[in-house]
Design a protein around this motif. Structure first.
Motif: not given
Length: 333
Positions: A220-226, A250-260, A281-288
């Motif tokens: 939230v507020g900008g930054g990495t999306t996992y 993806q053979d990982e539990r969690v990893f960084e992902v881009t909008l692309e 606010e969590v939803e807006q962090a992605v939808t916006e």
């Protein structure tokens, strides 16, 4: 004044080689935990994150460091064995009765960093003289606690090594593990039977494989999306809901992902996780995010925002999360 009780003497086999004896402490951290007659049950050894931990008696002075541990303790009826806690325990996870019990437990600290990780010193935990620590941090690992004679258990879905295969069987196995540790096998068996029935009932009408989805943890507020891969409990949870995880390769539990990458995968459903705060606010962090309106899940309003422990790690709360996901998003027809 709390009633006297026998302190747990515990031993931990660290990396399956080093045997460390747990020290017996005084009454400073004692609780009014209702204990059960040993009747030959102990010693009991359990495997956890690649370590073997042996209990000579029932733990009654427990320090709890993560909210993910609570549903295991309530499943076998031993939340009263926790004498101190640290971290954040959102009331949205719990019944009013459980939330009240948690509120009455001594708090060591509720400080967390921006990622929701607990900030606590080893000394703050050790000085409580616990006979068991539940949950771990970077400075409070199996090995570091065993060095001072304190056994510990982590939610298996959060193990940094020897991560078990994620799935609902993992949840059942872990409930049974706590049943053995606290000599509550009958309670554990009853809880597992109920969880199995709930999973069977909620998935019985699901049409599998007709939709795709992704589970994300936005900042939230900008930054990495996992995003979460096939080593996360979110993968079998999506599958149980009839949704194919677009990151199942993806053979990982969690990893960084881009909008692309999200636009390329274009999931039909998005599940957004957060630790606390306003779900909108969590939803807006992605939808916006610029271009997010092109995502199918956003266009079709198939975005489900949920507290973290309803999806991760594997625990009885994931069954609640599965029911909530299916109830909100239906079968997609």
């Amino acid at each position: 004044m709390p009633s006297p009780h026998h302190r747990t003497r515990a031993t931990a086999l660290v990396a399956a080689t080093t045997l460390l004896a747990a020290a017996c402490g005084g009454a400073s951290g004692s609780t009014d935990a209702e204990t059960r007659a040993d009747d030959g049950h102990y010693p009991v050894s359990v495997e956890n994150c690649g370590h073997e931990v042996t209990f000579e008696s029932e733990p009654t002075d427990v320090v709890m460091l993560k909210s993910a541990i609570v549903p295991f303790l309530t499943s076998v009826g031993v939340l009263d064995h926790v004498s101190a806690k640290a971290g954040v325990y959102p009331q949205g996870y719990f019944t009013d009765e459980t939330a009240q019990q948690i509120a009455e437990i001594d708090t060591l600290t509720d400080r967390v960093d921006a990622s929701g990780h607990l900030l606590i010193s080893k000394e703050a935990v050790v000085e409580r003289d616990p006979d068991l620590v539940l949950g771990q941090t970077d400075n409070l690992s199996h090995a570091s606690l065993a060095e001072v004679g304190v056994p510990s258990l982590e939610a298996s879905g959060l193990c940094t090594s020897n991560l078990p295969e994620p799935g609902f069987q993992q949840i059942y196995d872990e409930v049974e593990m706590y049943g053995r540790v606290f000599h509550r096998e009958a309670e554990a068996a009853e809880s597992v039977a109920d969880l199995r029935q709930r999973v069977e009932e909620v998935t019985s009408t699901v049409t599998k494989g007709e939709r795709t989805g992704a589970v994300l943890y936005p900042t939230v507020g900008g930054g990495t999306t996992y995003a979460y891969g096939n080593k996360s409990m979110t993968d079998p949870m999506l599958e149980a809901a009839g949704i194919e995880n677009v990151f199942a390769d993806q053979d990982e539990r969690v990893f960084e992902v881009t909008l692309e990458t999200l636009l390329e995968k274009d999931p039909d459903v998005l599940v957004l996780l957060h630790s606390e705060g306003d779900p909108q606010e969590v939803e807006q962090a992605v939808t916006e995010l610029p271009g997010a309106e092109s995502l199918t899940a956003v266009r079709e309003d198939a975005v489900h925002t949920e507290l973290f422990n309803f999806a991760e790690p594997a625990s009885p709360l994931v069954v609640d999360g599965l029911e909530r996901l299916i109830d909100e998003l239906g079968d997609g027809s």
